[in-house]
Design a protein around this motif. Sequence first.
Motif, PDB file in Angstrom:
ATOM      1  N   SER A 197      25.180   9.469  30.278  1.00 45.94           N
ATOM      2  CA  SER A 197      25.326   9.710  29.040  1.00 45.94           C
ATOM      3  C   SER A 197      23.984  10.521  28.366  1.00 45.94           C
ATOM      4  CB  SER A 197      25.066   8.351  28.080  1.00 45.94           C
ATOM      5  OG  SER A 197      24.875   8.050  26.791  1.00 45.94           O
ATOM      6  N   VAL A 198      24.258  11.468  27.490  1.00 42.20           N
ATOM      7  CA  VAL A 198      23.131  12.185  27.023  1.00 42.20           C
ATOM      8  C   VAL A 198      22.333  11.218  26.260  1.00 42.20           C
ATOM      9  CG1 VAL A 198      22.569  14.076  25.628  1.00 42.20           C
ATOM     10  CG2 VAL A 198      24.463  14.284  27.094  1.00 42.20           C
ATOM     11  N   LEU A 199      22.746  10.331  25.352  1.00 43.67           N
ATOM     12  CA  LEU A 199      21.905   9.690  24.466  1.00 43.67           C
ATOM     13  C   LEU A 199      21.173   8.535  25.272  1.00 43.67           C
ATOM     14  CD1 LEU A 199      20.887   8.430  21.809  1.00 43.67           C
ATOM     15  CD2 LEU A 199      23.088   6.982  21.760  1.00 43.67           C
ATOM     16  N   ARG A 200      21.646   7.801  26.612  1.00 42.64           N
ATOM     17  CA  ARG A 200      21.167   7.050  27.173  1.00 42.64           C
ATOM     18  C   ARG A 200      20.110   7.522  28.361  1.00 42.64           C
ATOM     19  NH1 ARG A 200      25.545   4.861  30.109  1.00 42.64           N
ATOM     20  NH2 ARG A 200      24.979   6.155  31.689  1.00 42.64           N
ATOM     21  N   ASP A 201      20.356   8.817  28.843  1.00 39.92           N
ATOM     22  CA  ASP A 201      20.073   9.306  30.311  1.00 39.92           C
ATOM     23  C   ASP A 201      19.276  10.414  30.012  1.00 39.92           C
ATOM     24  OD1 ASP A 201      21.186   7.146  31.654  1.00 39.92           O
ATOM     25  OD2 ASP A 201      22.989   8.229  31.763  1.00 39.92           O
ATOM     26  N   TRP A 202      18.978  11.196  28.801  1.00 40.99           N
ATOM     27  CA  TRP A 202      18.330  12.395  28.723  1.00 40.99           C
ATOM     28  C   TRP A 202      16.759  12.287  29.223  1.00 40.99           C
ATOM     29  CZ3 TRP A 202      19.707  17.174  28.448  1.00 40.99           C
ATOM     30  CH2 TRP A 202      18.597  18.275  28.012  1.00 40.99           C
ATOM     31  N   ASN A 203      16.125  11.265  29.094  1.00 38.38           N
ATOM     32  CA  ASN A 203      14.859  11.243  29.216  1.00 38.38           C
ATOM     33  C   ASN A 203      14.762  10.157  30.706  1.00 38.38           C
ATOM     34  OD1 ASN A 203      13.537  12.344  27.134  1.00 38.38           O
ATOM     35  ND2 ASN A 203      14.131  10.701  25.938  1.00 38.38           N
ATOM     36  N   ASP A 204      15.742  10.041  31.413  1.00 33.40           N
ATOM     37  CA  ASP A 204      15.525   9.489  32.602  1.00 33.40           C
ATOM     38  C   ASP A 204      15.123  10.353  33.674  1.00 33.40           C
ATOM     39  OD1 ASP A 204      16.184   7.845  34.976  1.00 33.40           O
ATOM     40  OD2 ASP A 204      18.231   8.356  35.184  1.00 33.40           O
ATOM     41  N   PRO A 205      13.848   9.681  34.320  1.00 36.17           N
ATOM     42  CA  PRO A 205      13.150  10.697  35.377  1.00 36.17           C
ATOM     43  C   PRO A 205      13.879  10.890  36.498  1.00 36.17           C
ATOM     44  CG  PRO A 205      12.178   8.285  35.229  1.00 36.17           C
ATOM     45  CD  PRO A 205      13.369   8.426  34.166  1.00 36.17           C
ATOM     46  N   GLY A 206      14.992   9.920  36.771  1.00 30.63           N
ATOM     47  CA  GLY A 206      15.877   9.980  38.137  1.00 30.63           C
ATOM     48  C   GLY A 206      17.019  11.121  37.921  1.00 30.63           C
ATOM     49  N   PRO A 207      18.077  10.704  38.923  1.00 36.06           N
ATOM     50  CA  PRO A 207      18.892  11.800  39.094  1.00 36.06           C
ATOM     51  C   PRO A 207      19.707  12.057  37.731  1.00 36.06           C
ATOM     52  CG  PRO A 207      19.102  10.399  40.900  1.00 36.06           C
ATOM     53  CD  PRO A 207      17.953   9.930  39.878  1.00 36.06           C
ATOM     54  N   LYS A 208      20.103  11.094  37.067  1.00 35.22           N
ATOM     55  CA  LYS A 208      20.756  11.264  35.938  1.00 35.22           C
ATOM     56  C   LYS A 208      20.242  12.422  34.831  1.00 35.22           C
ATOM     57  CE  LYS A 208      23.810   7.370  36.385  1.00 35.22           C
ATOM     58  NZ  LYS A 208      24.250   6.116  35.554  1.00 35.22           N
ATOM     59  N   GLY A 209      18.957  11.992  34.488  1.00 31.43           N
ATOM     60  CA  GLY A 209      18.107  12.958  33.634  1.00 31.43           C
ATOM     61  C   GLY A 209      17.925  14.087  33.996  1.00 31.43           C
ATOM     62  N   ARG A 210      17.852  14.468  35.439  1.00 28.74           N
ATOM     63  CA  ARG A 210      17.602  15.716  36.227  1.00 28.74           C
ATOM     64  C   ARG A 210      19.168  16.340  35.961  1.00 28.74           C
ATOM     65  NH1 ARG A 210      15.239  12.935  40.457  1.00 28.74           N
ATOM     66  NH2 ARG A 210      16.670  13.488  41.808  1.00 28.74           N
ATOM     67  N   PHE A 211      20.206  15.768  36.421  1.00 25.56           N
ATOM     68  CA  PHE A 211      21.578  16.432  35.938  1.00 25.56           C
ATOM     69  C   PHE A 211      21.794  16.833  34.851  1.00 25.56           C
ATOM     70  CE2 PHE A 211      25.707  15.460  34.562  1.00 25.56           C
ATOM     71  CZ  PHE A 211      26.559  16.512  35.549  1.00 25.56           C
ATOM     72  N   LEU A 212      21.263  16.161  33.671  1.00 25.89           N
ATOM     73  CA  LEU A 212      21.642  16.669  32.332  1.00 25.89           C
ATOM     74  C   LEU A 212      20.894  17.806  31.979  1.00 25.89           C
ATOM     75  CD1 LEU A 212      21.693  12.956  30.335  1.00 25.89           C
ATOM     76  CD2 LEU A 212      23.811  14.817  30.807  1.00 25.89           C
ATOM     77  N   HIS A 213      19.332  17.688  32.440  1.00 24.96           N
ATOM     78  CA  HIS A 213      18.585  18.907  32.337  1.00 24.96           C
ATOM     79  C   HIS A 213      19.361  20.461  32.770  1.00 24.96           C
ATOM     80  CE1 HIS A 213      15.966  15.967  30.489  1.00 24.96           C
ATOM     81  NE2 HIS A 213      15.218  16.950  29.897  1.00 24.96           N
ATOM     82  N   ARG A 214      19.725  20.090  34.020  1.00 23.21           N
ATOM     83  CA  ARG A 214      20.219  21.142  34.903  1.00 23.21           C
ATOM     84  C   ARG A 214      21.412  21.825  34.235  1.00 23.21           C
ATOM     85  NH1 ARG A 214      21.428  21.669  41.162  1.00 23.21           N
ATOM     86  NH2 ARG A 214      23.052  22.971  41.226  1.00 23.21           N
ATOM     87  N   VAL A 215      22.321  20.748  33.696  1.00 22.19           N
ATOM     88  CA  VAL A 215      23.608  21.570  33.145  1.00 22.19           C
ATOM     89  C   VAL A 215      23.313  22.164  31.554  1.00 22.19           C
ATOM     90  CG1 VAL A 215      25.078  19.749  34.348  1.00 22.19           C
ATOM     91  CG2 VAL A 215      24.339  19.247  31.940  1.00 22.19           C
ATOM     92  N   ARG A 216      22.381  21.597  31.098  1.00 21.45           N
ATOM     93  CA  ARG A 216      21.862  22.429  29.632  1.00 21.45           C
ATOM     94  C   ARG A 216      20.974  23.444  30.221  1.00 21.45           C
ATOM     95  NH1 ARG A 216      16.960  21.364  26.789  1.00 21.45           N
ATOM     96  NH2 ARG A 216      15.947  21.415  28.783  1.00 21.45           N
ATOM     97  N   ASP A 217      20.116  23.675  31.142  1.00 22.65           N
ATOM     98  CA  ASP A 217      19.480  24.855  31.300  1.00 22.65           C
ATOM     99  C   ASP A 217      20.519  25.922  31.900  1.00 22.65           C
ATOM    100  OD1 ASP A 217      17.257  23.487  30.555  1.00 22.65           O
ATOM    101  OD2 ASP A 217      16.437  23.247  32.927  1.00 22.65           O
ATOM    102  N   ASP A 218      21.418  25.645  32.860  1.00 27.05           N
ATOM    103  CA  ASP A 218      22.373  26.441  33.595  1.00 27.05           C
ATOM    104  C   ASP A 218      23.331  26.831  32.440  1.00 27.05           C
ATOM    105  OD1 ASP A 218      20.778  26.891  35.723  1.00 27.05           O
ATOM    106  OD2 ASP A 218      22.209  25.630  36.834  1.00 27.05           O
ATOM    107  N   GLY A 219      23.596  26.151  31.613  1.00 24.88           N
ATOM    108  CA  GLY A 219      24.536  26.426  30.246  1.00 24.88           C
ATOM    109  C   GLY A 219      23.973  27.275  29.545  1.00 24.88           C
ATOM    110  N   CYS A 220      22.814  27.722  29.556  1.00 23.17           N
ATOM    111  CA  CYS A 220      22.362  28.724  28.567  1.00 23.17           C
ATOM    112  C   CYS A 220      22.502  29.999  29.263  1.00 23.17           C
ATOM    113  CB  CYS A 220      20.730  28.547  28.582  1.00 23.17           C
ATOM    114  SG  CYS A 220      20.076  27.092  27.589  1.00 23.17           S
ATOM    115  N   ARG A 221      23.108  30.048  30.520  1.00 19.55           N
ATOM    116  CA  ARG A 221      23.403  31.377  31.240  1.00 19.55           C
ATOM    117  C   ARG A 221      24.758  31.693  31.043  1.00 19.55           C
ATOM    118  NH1 ARG A 221      22.013  30.468  37.264  1.00 19.55           N
ATOM    119  NH2 ARG A 221      22.140  32.634  37.493  1.00 19.55           N
TER     120      ARG A 221
END
Length: 250
Positions: A197-221
């Motif tokens: 969940s974006v709301l729940r897991d965005w600031n999670d330092p674990g795998p779920k948070g890393r996954f969300l940041h990655r799909v955001r960052d690569d989505g910019c491409r």
Amino acid sequence: MAYRAPRHPHIEKHARHQTLLARIVGLFLIWAIVGVMALLAERTIPAQHLPWKTLSVIDPIGVATKAKAARTGEDPAACRAVLTQGGMTFKEVQEVSADGMCQVRDAVRFTGGMAPLKPSDVSMTCKEALAVSIWERQVVQPAAFEVLGEAVVAIDNYGSYACRRIYGQAEGPISEHASANALDVAGFKLANGETVSVLRDWNDPGPKGRFLHRVRDDGCRVFITVLSPDYNAAHANHLHLDMGGGALCR
């Protein structure tokens, strides 16, 4: 009386011919070099990095992907051809016109070929659908396998079309949602039954948070505009992905 240099018409004519010949040879060499470079690029550089190559959903993300997606999406026939060749299935969506401000044209609705959108009745412009399909295939699924060890089997969303201005204000710029040229992604369902969940897991330092940041960052491409919880509080619970606004990645 001022000195005048003697003229030699024959020599001057010969010099003009030599200059013209030098220019022709120079242009020929330039075009020859360009041709050789283009040929080398065709043979050695992957298609996703070459803007003149046809866009493909099955190609990894490259430096030319965003520009090609934007350009291809403007051509209804070409857009649908790329979707079909990439294994996507979809239905045509009837045009919408509302309040003299909102218009939805050239829209489709996915019926298969990628992790389904939930709810599934999401209509979006073909250009947006094309970007979403590339993002799902080349960003979301690889990131899910590499970071979470699971496939994404559904993408939760808050929809695409909404006849409104930005942030629902009474005045100001019209939202890309008003033309179904944007998608708000709330989260992801994994093959093992877990959710991200974006709301729940965005600031999670674990795998779920890393996954969300990655799909955001690569989505910019892929997308022209990508907005996340890092942008403002209005995006705390979703990723805004659109193909029509100003170039922004936050």
